[in-house]
Design an enzyme around this catalytic site. Sequence first.
Site, PDB file in Angstrom:
ATOM      1  N   ASP A  27       0.819  -1.217   0.000  1.00 22.88           N
ATOM      2  CA  ASP A  27       0.000   0.000   0.000  1.00 22.88           C
ATOM      3  C   ASP A  27       0.855   1.270   0.000  1.00 22.88           C
ATOM      4  OD1 ASP A  27      -1.970  -1.865   0.374  1.00 22.88           O
ATOM      5  OD2 ASP A  27      -2.804  -0.958   2.188  1.00 22.88           O
ATOM      6  N   HIS A  39      -5.191   9.103   0.134  1.00 25.42           N
ATOM      7  CA  HIS A  39      -5.277   8.301   1.357  1.00 25.42           C
ATOM      8  C   HIS A  39      -6.392   8.804   2.277  1.00 25.42           C
ATOM      9  CE1 HIS A  39      -3.707   5.662   4.607  1.00 25.42           C
ATOM     10  NE2 HIS A  39      -3.240   4.985   3.589  1.00 25.42           N
ATOM     11  N   HIS A  83       3.927  -2.196   2.977  1.00 27.72           N
ATOM     12  CA  HIS A  83       3.922  -0.863   2.366  1.00 27.72           C
ATOM     13  C   HIS A  83       5.214  -0.674   1.581  1.00 27.72           C
ATOM     14  CE1 HIS A  83       0.980  -0.695   5.591  1.00 27.72           C
ATOM     15  NE2 HIS A  83       0.396   0.287   4.933  1.00 27.72           N
TER      16      HIS A  83
END
Length: 283
Positions: free
Chosen positions: A89, A143, A232
């Site tokens: 992510d 986000h 991530h």
Amino acid sequence: MLRIRSTAAAVLAACLMLLPGCMPANTADAPLIDIECTPTPVPTPRLTPTPTPEITPTPAPAATALPGGIPELPADLDPTKPMVALTFDDGPSRKTERILDCLEANGGRATFFVVGTQLEKFPEITKRASDLGCEIGNHTYDHANLTKISGDEIRHQINSVNELVLNATGKKVTLVRNPYGAGIKDEHVKKYMEYPMIMWSIDTLDWDHRDTDKTLKAIRKDVQDGSIILMHDLYDATAAAVEVIVPELIAEGYQLVTVTELFAAKGYPLEAAHYYRNAHPKD
Ligand code: NI
């Protein structure tokens, strides 16, 4: 919802049958309905029960299923063997390249849930990921916590990234991962969510500790057939963990597949506005 609409239509139709003539043409509040305005005599006697118009039952909504149902599997994927989906992510970033180098060298694929603000900076990295067979998912434009914004804003957060991904890769996005995992059960979010929401079964917490060993430990502890692993692609510590875990998982017999491939191989259809945490095999 369909039943409510059908009932409303039945009531409206029944009311219209009782009206002498048609809806007044110049009434400001009259609904804009395309009705043939042939004057009809007042029904006599008025108490004769009006026959209820026959409502054809509407089939179960198919609109929530993705077009084409379960996608075809790539030739190199064996659905009878174990598989996991590595997911990353908040990228793309320069760290993504190291992860892609590792996937390319080992013959694995992953899914990258990108944010629009990062994709605008590094479209060529996402293009490379896509060209390597990785999947690009949507992690919103900046986000956003989807539970805290309007329906129009939710649409904009999703659609703007879809467009950026299409421009960068030539491919359409079919998956969303809600930032913070927020809103997967929220009716407001679900109302505007036109894609499946992909969560995870293993949270490495790599963003928090930024420690390669802790990331490895989290994966090794819980990995199983059908796992979805959350990382991530923003940190060197994560890229270093990938360089260890990718060859390790492959040596253990796991296929490293995209999220869409994972669910297709397990025979689980993905539906819009539903959320998914794993694709563990059925008992
Ligand atoms: Ni995120």
